[in-house]
Design a protein around this motif. Structure first.
Motif, PDB file in Angstrom:
ATOM      1  N   SER A 107      14.598  91.832  36.339  1.00 52.90           N
ATOM      2  CA  SER A 107      14.294  93.021  35.552  1.00 52.90           C
ATOM      3  C   SER A 107      15.128  94.180  36.062  1.00 52.90           C
ATOM      4  O   SER A 107      15.163  94.442  37.256  1.00 52.90           O
ATOM      5  CB  SER A 107      12.812  93.365  35.691  1.00 52.90           C
ATOM      6  OG  SER A 107      12.032  92.296  35.266  1.00 52.90           O
ATOM      7  N   GLY A 127       4.664  86.742  27.602  1.00 58.33           N
ATOM      8  CA  GLY A 127       5.307  88.000  27.971  1.00 58.33           C
ATOM      9  C   GLY A 127       6.208  88.576  26.904  1.00 58.33           C
ATOM     10  O   GLY A 127       6.596  89.746  26.978  1.00 58.33           O
ATOM     11  N   GLY A 158      -0.367  92.580  33.434  1.00 53.11           N
ATOM     12  CA  GLY A 158       0.447  92.196  34.592  1.00 53.11           C
ATOM     13  C   GLY A 158       1.679  93.067  34.673  1.00 53.11           C
ATOM     14  O   GLY A 158       1.705  94.183  34.154  1.00 53.11           O
ATOM     15  N   GLU A 159       2.708  92.573  35.309  1.00 49.98           N
ATOM     16  CA  GLU A 159       3.940  93.338  35.466  1.00 49.98           C
ATOM     17  C   GLU A 159       4.666  93.442  34.127  1.00 49.98           C
ATOM     18  O   GLU A 159       4.637  92.538  33.311  1.00 49.98           O
ATOM     19  CB  GLU A 159       4.857  92.660  36.492  1.00 49.98           C
ATOM     20  CG  GLU A 159       4.301  92.683  37.912  1.00 49.98           C
ATOM     21  CD  GLU A 159       5.275  92.085  38.899  1.00 49.98           C
ATOM     22  OE1 GLU A 159       6.388  91.708  38.478  1.00 49.98           O
ATOM     23  OE2 GLU A 159       4.927  91.992  40.070  1.00 49.98           O
ATOM     24  N   LYS A 190       8.500  94.474  32.225  1.00 48.76           N
ATOM     25  CA  LYS A 190       9.922  94.406  32.551  1.00 48.76           C
ATOM     26  C   LYS A 190      10.698  95.388  31.713  1.00 48.76           C
ATOM     27  O   LYS A 190      10.361  95.670  30.567  1.00 48.76           O
ATOM     28  CB  LYS A 190      10.431  92.973  32.323  1.00 48.76           C
ATOM     29  CG  LYS A 190       9.748  91.951  33.214  1.00 48.76           C
ATOM     30  CD  LYS A 190      10.284  90.555  32.981  1.00 48.76           C
ATOM     31  CE  LYS A 190       9.536  89.540  33.852  1.00 48.76           C
ATOM     32  NZ  LYS A 190      10.020  88.165  33.645  1.00 48.76           N
ATOM     33  N   GLU A 207       3.883  90.226  30.780  1.00 51.88           N
ATOM     34  CA  GLU A 207       3.713  89.049  31.635  1.00 51.88           C
ATOM     35  C   GLU A 207       2.790  87.997  31.025  1.00 51.88           C
ATOM     36  O   GLU A 207       3.111  86.817  31.022  1.00 51.88           O
ATOM     37  CB  GLU A 207       3.171  89.476  33.000  1.00 51.88           C
ATOM     38  CG  GLU A 207       3.177  88.359  34.029  1.00 51.88           C
ATOM     39  CD  GLU A 207       2.724  88.840  35.395  1.00 51.88           C
ATOM     40  OE1 GLU A 207       1.590  89.328  35.495  1.00 51.88           O
ATOM     41  OE2 GLU A 207       3.514  88.745  36.348  1.00 51.88           O
ATOM     42  N   LYS A 208       1.653  88.436  30.475  1.00 55.61           N
ATOM     43  CA  LYS A 208       0.670  87.486  29.953  1.00 55.61           C
ATOM     44  C   LYS A 208       0.360  87.796  28.497  1.00 55.61           C
ATOM     45  O   LYS A 208      -0.036  88.903  28.168  1.00 55.61           O
ATOM     46  CB  LYS A 208      -0.613  87.533  30.784  1.00 55.61           C
ATOM     47  CG  LYS A 208      -0.414  87.134  32.240  1.00 55.61           C
ATOM     48  CD  LYS A 208      -1.710  87.293  33.026  1.00 55.61           C
ATOM     49  CE  LYS A 208      -1.489  86.972  34.500  1.00 55.61           C
ATOM     50  NZ  LYS A 208      -2.738  87.187  35.296  1.00 55.61           N
TER      51      LYS A 208
END
Length: 248
Positions: free
Chosen positions: A36, A199, A240-241, A243, A53-54
């Motif tokens: 990323s 994601g 989640g994270e 990017k 992420e999810k």
């Protein structure tokens, strides 16, 4: 014979060296492409989100027309599918009934500016003025907590990202572009979304220019649901994270 073996060994070393260089170059390129990267190199610069992420997020841009928007909205409702609509303020102003329907069925709404203008050709203050005009429309329609945005034409620069940041908006881009506005055929739109995985943010449109998106949508919903949970863009970003990616 001694000369032959010496020469052969020398060539072998050269080949091995070239192979090693090629391998590590490929590895470096792969690593760079898999990481990323911030939109701009400065550490504290504002960023555009292109992936979560999810979950998988279906997103639709709407700037004109009501026929396709109504059809697509009904298909999503029928399949009990979550989605995020990025609406231009001028469109929302003309079609308050459809905006209300989106709200009633708990679809997420984001800003697509007010006018169909090119943000990279505008100053930050001009961009903020366009976004503020759009926000006023949604306030009048009693649509609250609109926190996401995209540029009307899809093109953006640092000025647009700074405007978003100053207005406490999150700029959401996409990782998969179906190019459905080109009307390449329902099969091609379905094929493009088949690349989606956890994601991903999928870009589609619900303006009257798209002729095949609605017919492709049931297949897209079924395929993406089998790969991961369909969520709104906000849910994807909070799962989640996130990017970011550099502007080329």
């Amino acid at each position: 014979m001694t000369f032959f073996y010496a020469l052969h060994a020398k060539k072998t070393k050269q080949v091995l060296l070239l192979l090693s260089v090629a391998f590590f170059t490929a590895l470096l390129l792969f690593t760079q492409n898999s990481t990323s990267i911030p939109v701009f190199s400065q550490k504290d610069s504002p960023k555009a989100i292109y992936k979560g992420e999810k979950g998988i997020a279906l997103t639709f841009n709407i700037a004109w027309g009501d026929k396709k928007a109504a059809q697509i909205l009904q298909t999503l409702i029928r399949h009990k599918t979550k989605a995020t609509f990025f609406l231009s303020g001028s469109w929302a102003e003309r079609h308050p009934d459809l905006v209300k329907k989106m709200e009633e069925h708990h679809f997420e709404i984001g800003l697509l500016g007010y006018n169909y203008v090119d943000y990279p050709s505008m100053t930050k203050e001009e961009i903020k003025k366009d976004l503020l005009k759009a926000q006023e429309v949604f306030k009048k329609l009693q649509i609250e907590n609109v926190k996401l945005m995209r540029a009307p034409t899809g093109y953006f620069n640092e000025e647009a990202l700074n405007a978003a940041k100053e207005m406490n908006l999150t700029y959401v881009h996409w990782s998969i572009d179906t190019k459905d506005w080109k009307n390449p055929g329902a099969d091609q739109i379905i094929k493009k979304t088949a690349e989606a995985k956890n994601g991903d943010i999928i870009l589609m449109h619900a303006s009257d220019s798209v002729k095949q998106t609605n017919s492709a949508l049931p297949h897209i919903i079924k395929a993406t649901q089998s790969k991961g949970k369909l969520v709104t863009a906000s849910e994807l970003l909070s799962n989640g994270e996130v990017k970011t990616q550099s502007i080329q």
